[in-house]
Write a protein that holds these residues in place. Sequence first.
Motif, PDB file in Angstrom:
ATOM      1  N   ASP A 133      14.499 113.722  44.659  1.00 34.34           N
ATOM      2  CA  ASP A 133      13.982 114.811  45.498  1.00 34.34           C
ATOM      3  C   ASP A 133      15.073 115.828  45.815  1.00 34.34           C
ATOM      4  N   VAL A 134      16.282 115.332  46.087  1.00 32.25           N
ATOM      5  CA  VAL A 134      17.389 116.223  46.427  1.00 32.25           C
ATOM      6  C   VAL A 134      17.836 117.031  45.211  1.00 32.25           C
ATOM      7  N   LEU A 135      17.917 116.386  44.049  1.00 30.15           N
ATOM      8  CA  LEU A 135      18.325 117.087  42.832  1.00 30.15           C
ATOM      9  C   LEU A 135      17.416 118.272  42.533  1.00 30.15           C
ATOM     10  N   GLU A 136      16.136 118.112  42.800  1.00 28.11           N
ATOM     11  CA  GLU A 136      15.184 119.195  42.533  1.00 28.11           C
ATOM     12  C   GLU A 136      15.453 120.425  43.385  1.00 28.11           C
ATOM     13  N   GLU A 137      16.203 120.248  44.489  1.00 26.57           N
ATOM     14  CA  GLU A 137      16.487 121.361  45.403  1.00 26.57           C
ATOM     15  C   GLU A 137      17.896 121.930  45.229  1.00 26.57           C
ATOM     16  N   LEU A 138      18.678 121.363  44.332  1.00 26.63           N
ATOM     17  CA  LEU A 138      20.068 121.793  44.167  1.00 26.63           C
ATOM     18  C   LEU A 138      20.202 122.858  43.078  1.00 26.63           C
ATOM     19  N   PRO A 139      21.245 123.696  43.181  1.00 21.80           N
ATOM     20  CA  PRO A 139      21.538 124.618  42.081  1.00 21.80           C
ATOM     21  C   PRO A 139      21.819 123.854  40.796  1.00 21.80           C
ATOM     22  N   GLU A 140      21.618 124.536  39.691  1.00 27.17           N
ATOM     23  CA  GLU A 140      21.739 123.910  38.367  1.00 27.17           C
ATOM     24  C   GLU A 140      23.109 123.258  38.147  1.00 27.17           C
ATOM     25  N   ASP A 141      24.190 123.937  38.552  1.00 27.67           N
ATOM     26  CA  ASP A 141      25.535 123.393  38.335  1.00 27.67           C
ATOM     27  C   ASP A 141      25.722 122.071  39.076  1.00 27.67           C
ATOM     28  N   ASP A 142      25.199 121.975  40.305  1.00 26.60           N
ATOM     29  CA  ASP A 142      25.311 120.737  41.079  1.00 26.60           C
ATOM     30  C   ASP A 142      24.504 119.618  40.416  1.00 26.60           C
ATOM     31  N   GLN A 143      23.320 119.957  39.923  1.00 30.49           N
ATOM     32  CA  GLN A 143      22.493 118.956  39.243  1.00 30.49           C
ATOM     33  C   GLN A 143      23.239 118.345  38.062  1.00 30.49           C
ATOM     34  N   ILE A 144      23.800 119.205  37.233  1.00 31.30           N
ATOM     35  CA  ILE A 144      24.500 118.734  36.033  1.00 31.30           C
ATOM     36  C   ILE A 144      25.711 117.893  36.408  1.00 31.30           C
ATOM     37  N   GLU A 145      26.447 118.333  37.442  1.00 36.37           N
ATOM     38  CA  GLU A 145      27.629 117.594  37.888  1.00 36.37           C
ATOM     39  C   GLU A 145      27.254 116.195  38.358  1.00 36.37           C
ATOM     40  N   ILE A 146      26.210 116.091  39.179  1.00 39.93           N
ATOM     41  CA  ILE A 146      25.821 114.794  39.748  1.00 39.93           C
ATOM     42  C   ILE A 146      25.287 113.863  38.665  1.00 39.93           C
ATOM     43  N   ILE A 147      24.389 114.356  37.826  1.00 43.23           N
ATOM     44  CA  ILE A 147      23.837 113.524  36.744  1.00 43.23           C
ATOM     45  C   ILE A 147      24.948 113.043  35.822  1.00 43.23           C
ATOM     46  N   GLY A 148      25.929 113.914  35.579  1.00 40.84           N
ATOM     47  CA  GLY A 148      27.026 113.564  34.683  1.00 40.84           C
ATOM     48  C   GLY A 148      27.923 112.471  35.218  1.00 40.84           C
ATOM     49  N   LYS A 149      27.954 112.282  36.549  1.00 37.33           N
ATOM     50  CA  LYS A 149      28.808 111.263  37.146  1.00 37.33           C
ATOM     51  C   LYS A 149      28.082 109.937  37.389  1.00 37.33           C
ATOM     52  N   LEU A 150      26.773 109.915  37.175  1.00 35.82           N
ATOM     53  CA  LEU A 150      26.031 108.666  37.317  1.00 35.82           C
ATOM     54  C   LEU A 150      26.126 107.854  36.031  1.00 35.82           C
ATOM     55  N   LYS A 151      26.041 106.549  36.161  1.00 32.90           N
ATOM     56  CA  LYS A 151      25.928 105.716  34.970  1.00 32.90           C
ATOM     57  C   LYS A 151      24.632 106.083  34.261  1.00 32.90           C
ATOM     58  N   GLU A 152      24.644 106.038  32.921  1.00 28.99           N
ATOM     59  CA  GLU A 152      23.510 106.543  32.163  1.00 28.99           C
ATOM     60  C   GLU A 152      22.200 105.838  32.517  1.00 28.99           C
ATOM     61  N   GLU A 153      22.254 104.523  32.768  1.00 29.38           N
ATOM     62  CA  GLU A 153      21.031 103.803  33.114  1.00 29.38           C
ATOM     63  C   GLU A 153      20.453 104.311  34.422  1.00 29.38           C
ATOM     64  N   ARG A 154      21.353 104.574  35.390  1.00 30.43           N
ATOM     65  CA  ARG A 154      20.854 105.077  36.674  1.00 30.43           C
ATOM     66  C   ARG A 154      20.388 106.520  36.548  1.00 30.43           C
ATOM     67  N   ALA A 155      21.092 107.312  35.773  1.00 26.40           N
ATOM     68  CA  ALA A 155      20.680 108.699  35.564  1.00 26.40           C
ATOM     69  C   ALA A 155      19.266 108.742  34.997  1.00 26.40           C
ATOM     70  N   ALA A 156      18.963 107.846  34.063  1.00 25.67           N
ATOM     71  CA  ALA A 156      17.618 107.791  33.487  1.00 25.67           C
ATOM     72  C   ALA A 156      16.591 107.395  34.537  1.00 25.67           C
ATOM     73  N   ASP A 157      16.951 106.443  35.416  1.00 28.53           N
ATOM     74  CA  ASP A 157      16.035 106.033  36.486  1.00 28.53           C
ATOM     75  C   ASP A 157      15.737 107.201  37.426  1.00 28.53           C
ATOM     76  N   VAL A 158      16.759 107.985  37.757  1.00 30.75           N
ATOM     77  CA  VAL A 158      16.576 109.129  38.659  1.00 30.75           C
ATOM     78  C   VAL A 158      15.706 110.192  37.995  1.00 30.75           C
ATOM     79  N   LEU A 159      15.930 110.439  36.721  1.00 33.01           N
ATOM     80  CA  LEU A 159      15.115 111.414  35.992  1.00 33.01           C
ATOM     81  C   LEU A 159      13.650 110.987  35.970  1.00 33.01           C
ATOM     82  N   GLU A 160      13.395 109.697  35.885  1.00 36.40           N
ATOM     83  CA  GLU A 160      12.014 109.203  35.917  1.00 36.40           C
ATOM     84  C   GLU A 160      11.345 109.488  37.257  1.00 36.40           C
ATOM     85  N   GLU A 161      12.138 109.495  38.327  1.00 30.51           N
ATOM     86  CA  GLU A 161      11.593 109.741  39.664  1.00 30.51           C
ATOM     87  C   GLU A 161      11.359 111.231  39.931  1.00 30.51           C
TER      88      GLU A 161
END
Length: 434
Positions: free
Chosen positions: A209-237
């Motif tokens: 929910d928070v990622l959907e409200e963030l600027p694009e640069d912040d989204q990319i930065e946060i997703i890039g620092k998550l483990k890939e399995e968790r990043a996929a889980d967040v994208l599913e949500e």
Amino acid sequence: MAVLTPRVFVSHLSGIAVFDPNGDQVGRVRDLVAMLRIGARPPRLLGLVVEVVSRRRIFLPMTRVTGVESGQVITTGVINMRRFEQRASETLVLGELLDRRVRLVETGEEVTVLDIGIIQLPARRDWEIDKVFVRKGKGGALRRKGEALTVEWSAVTGFSLEEHGQGAESLLATFEQLRPADLAGVLHHLSPKRRAEVAAALTDDRLADVLEELPEDDQIEIIGKLKEERAADVLEEMDPDDAADLLSELPEEEKERLLALMRPEEAADVRRLMAYEERTAGGLMTTEPIVLRPDATVADALARVRDPDLSPSLAAQVYVCRPPDETPTGKYLGLVHFQRLLRDPPFTLVSSIADTDLPALPPDTPLPELTSYLATYNMVSAPVVDESGSLLGAVTVDDVLDHLLPDDWRETEMHGSAVDVPGAGRFGEAADGP
């Protein structure tokens, strides 16, 4: 002048309203600014970071605070509306001190900071940090079992050291009631290190929910620092259209890895959206509108509309389609507005009250035509169908607005525009007056 509370713990200040001398609300407290000092001297509290109505963050000096009571802050004098920018010598109390692991001077035992106490110095408007509320143990499961105690600032050491792997439990507790857009503002103003730590501590659905409200640069930065399995889980949500927008900004190899880790049905929706041009109905739509079969009743429709996870725009109407009832559906028959559902008996079939005259949109409808459609028919969402008449999804007005506004509107909103006040200093002395 209001009587000040002898000591205030900063967690109680998070989000409280700030009022001017006339009783008008200026904004809400989002953080406190302190300056650490050499040795065991308590840090001086410089001021508050206040988020005003425009979501700009300004600096309010503690010398302008005349009262902290009953869940509100009272100020005096003219407030400088210049945007707050943290200096290298300054520390954000909520954002950077809570959840730190420090040590007790007497025993050397490691403790975790849960809260910070501040106090006003006698006969002055200066404030300083004087107490630290800590829990023994190294965090995790031990954090809830260890002894909690309040100690003097001088009784702990380690605040000035850089810490890796700092937790975020206490910080998140202070912002628990924030809407996703407001919590996104909090993350945006944290340091990259702290932003990653807070993102790691959020649940998957809350982070989505928070990622959907963030600027694009912040989204990319946060997703890039998550483990890939968790990043996929967040994208599913995330809403499929928002997930598609985010993935489209990633390198092709990384995008494919994340899609491969997602559940097949979730990845299929996202891939389908990514196949359309960005500024078209197909590129903007969500694949998860409320779809009902012709034999569903008004009671069935209202039960679906009550889903708390639905956005107001998606809950405003339901779409009647022949099976299958997940996009892409069978033949699209029409839609029923929420107000119509409230006016008809619960046993009424939705097919008998569906609006069949309103034209649906093909997926290649460009943004200007889509905007005109919503305005012409006073709609908050619109059906998107393919050549065979199957419902592909729905475009909501909030997604349209996202693309009508400037590309950097989220970042501009979070930063606000600086207001130049001639002669105003860092703390607004010239603007505030004596």
